[in-house]
Design a protein around this motif. Structure first.
Motif, short mmCIF file in Angstrom:
data_model
loop_
_atom_site.label_atom_id
_atom_site.label_comp_id
_atom_site.label_asym_id
_atom_site.label_seq_id
_atom_site.Cartn_x
_atom_site.Cartn_y
_atom_site.Cartn_z
N THR A 132 7.69 24.53 -4.48
CA THR A 132 8.46 25.31 -5.67
C THR A 132 7.54 25.63 -6.80
OG1 THR A 132 10.31 23.57 -5.24
CG2 THR A 132 10.15 24.51 -7.36
N ALA A 133 6.52 25.16 -7.16
CA ALA A 133 5.41 25.42 -8.10
C ALA A 133 5.01 27.04 -7.81
CB ALA A 133 4.38 24.54 -8.29
N ALA A 134 4.80 27.24 -6.38
CA ALA A 134 4.26 28.26 -5.95
C ALA A 134 5.17 29.68 -6.04
CB ALA A 134 4.05 28.24 -4.68
N LEU A 135 6.32 29.37 -6.52
CA LEU A 135 7.34 30.31 -6.71
C LEU A 135 7.21 30.94 -7.86
CD1 LEU A 135 10.63 29.21 -5.11
CD2 LEU A 135 9.02 30.85 -4.14
N ARG A 136 7.15 32.34 -8.23
CA ARG A 136 7.18 32.73 -9.52
C ARG A 136 8.66 32.86 -10.09
NH1 ARG A 136 3.87 37.96 -6.96
NH2 ARG A 136 1.83 37.34 -7.42
N PRO A 137 8.71 33.00 -11.36
CA PRO A 137 10.02 32.90 -11.90
C PRO A 137 10.88 33.92 -11.32
CG PRO A 137 8.51 32.72 -13.69
CD PRO A 137 7.69 32.99 -12.34
N GLY A 138 12.12 33.68 -11.04
CA GLY A 138 13.13 34.60 -10.06
C GLY A 138 12.65 34.64 -8.44
N GLY A 139 11.78 33.82 -8.14
CA GLY A 139 11.28 33.80 -6.69
C GLY A 139 12.31 33.07 -5.94
N LEU A 140 12.42 33.36 -4.72
CA LEU A 140 13.29 32.68 -3.81
C LEU A 140 12.76 31.82 -2.62
CD1 LEU A 140 15.42 35.91 -3.01
CD2 LEU A 140 16.19 34.01 -4.29
N VAL A 141 13.38 30.90 -2.31
CA VAL A 141 12.99 30.14 -0.99
C VAL A 141 14.23 30.15 0.00
CG1 VAL A 141 13.63 27.84 -2.20
CG2 VAL A 141 12.26 27.74 -0.33
N MET B 131 20.61 25.18 6.00
CA MET B 131 19.80 26.20 5.34
C MET B 131 20.07 26.43 4.01
SD MET B 131 22.14 29.76 6.27
CE MET B 131 21.91 29.78 8.28
N LEU B 132 19.14 26.90 3.26
CA LEU B 132 19.42 26.78 1.99
C LEU B 132 18.60 28.12 1.44
CD1 LEU B 132 18.75 24.60 -0.95
CD2 LEU B 132 16.93 26.07 -0.37
N VAL B 133 19.08 28.86 0.46
CA VAL B 133 18.40 29.89 -0.10
C VAL B 133 18.71 29.56 -1.61
CG1 VAL B 133 18.36 32.56 -1.00
CG2 VAL B 133 19.04 31.68 1.36
N ALA B 134 17.39 29.30 -2.63
CA ALA B 134 17.52 28.90 -3.93
C ALA B 134 16.52 29.69 -4.49
CB ALA B 134 17.31 27.48 -3.98
N GLN B 135 16.98 29.90 -5.87
CA GLN B 135 16.06 30.88 -6.69
C GLN B 135 15.45 30.12 -8.04
OE1 GLN B 135 18.12 33.73 -8.89
NE2 GLN B 135 16.62 35.16 -8.78
N LYS B 136 14.13 30.30 -8.05
CA LYS B 136 13.39 29.47 -9.37
C LYS B 136 13.89 30.25 -10.57
CE LYS B 136 8.94 27.96 -10.70
NZ LYS B 136 7.44 27.82 -10.50
N PRO B 137 14.41 29.22 -11.65
CA PRO B 137 14.65 29.81 -12.96
C PRO B 137 13.53 30.78 -13.48
CG PRO B 137 15.29 27.74 -12.76
CD PRO B 137 14.43 28.01 -11.72
N GLY B 138 14.21 31.76 -14.31
CA GLY B 138 13.12 32.49 -15.25
C GLY B 138 13.42 33.84 -15.40
#
Length: 192
Positions: A119-128, A185-192
């Motif tokens: 999760t920390a590796a994602l930039r703000p707005g990044g998707l997993v 399955m999940l698609v989630a976005q890092k806030p930012g």
């Protein structure tokens, strides 16, 4: 005693790459990918997810413990004229740098301890994009060890700090002969 690397090398040695398909979570939600950015296919295997993301125009990093898988992915990417940065990495012991990824794809791999670092590796707005097997299965596919199987709705808990965009887990509900079973399955976005 055989190592994990040896186990996966044997599996990938005999597996045919042309028959591979990207994970359902990525196929069904490809339209959510950004037009550009850095994407990682973690524990990539033969790299079907990597190939899809590279074809979509992303700069792709592909990590796997198996040199056999990485060599095969590298050859396929070269045949297709795709630039994919491949690396043999034990992803249980090395994680991507914080704020380094716009997209992270993980399929059929589960290491709960890594989720905060991923999760920390994602930039703000990044998707997993995440997909793996569940404990509640109709068919005996995937691992049998419960350490590698999701509990009911566990992905929602593991990525609770992200904005949920897509989630699917049918478990043992309804007509078991229909639907998408045995995985979440999940698609989630890092806030930012």
């Amino acid at each position: 005693m055989t190592t994990i690397r040896d186990k996966w090398d044997r599996i990938y040695h005999d597996r045919e790459a042309p028959a591979l398909q990207a994970a359902e979570v990525l196929q069904q939600n490809r339209h959510l990918l950004p037009a550009s950015g850095v994407a990682m296919d973690l524990a990539c295997g033969l790299g079907a997810n990597s190939l899809l993301m590279a074809e979509a125009g992303l700069d792709v990093l592909s990590w796997d413990i198996s040199p056999v898988a990485i060599d095969k992915l590298s050859a396929i990417a070269a045949e297709r004229g795709l630039s994919i940065s491949v690396q043999v990495v034990d992803v249980e012991h090395k994680v991507p740098q914080p704020d380094s990824l716009d997209v992270l794809v993980v399929s059929h791999f589960l290491s709960r301890e890594l989720i905060p670092a991923l999760t920390a590796a994602l930039r703000p707005g990044g998707l997993v994009f995440y997909q793996t097997y569940c404990q509640n299965k109709v068919y005996q596919r995937g691992p049998s060890n419960p350490d590698y199987l999701l509990a009911d709705n566990e992905l929602l808990t593991l990525f609770a700090g992200l904005k949920l965009r897509v989630y699917r887990e049918e478990s043992l509900l309804g007509d078991l002969n229909q639907g998408w079973r045995d995985q979440a399955m999940l698609v989630a976005q890092k806030p930012g």
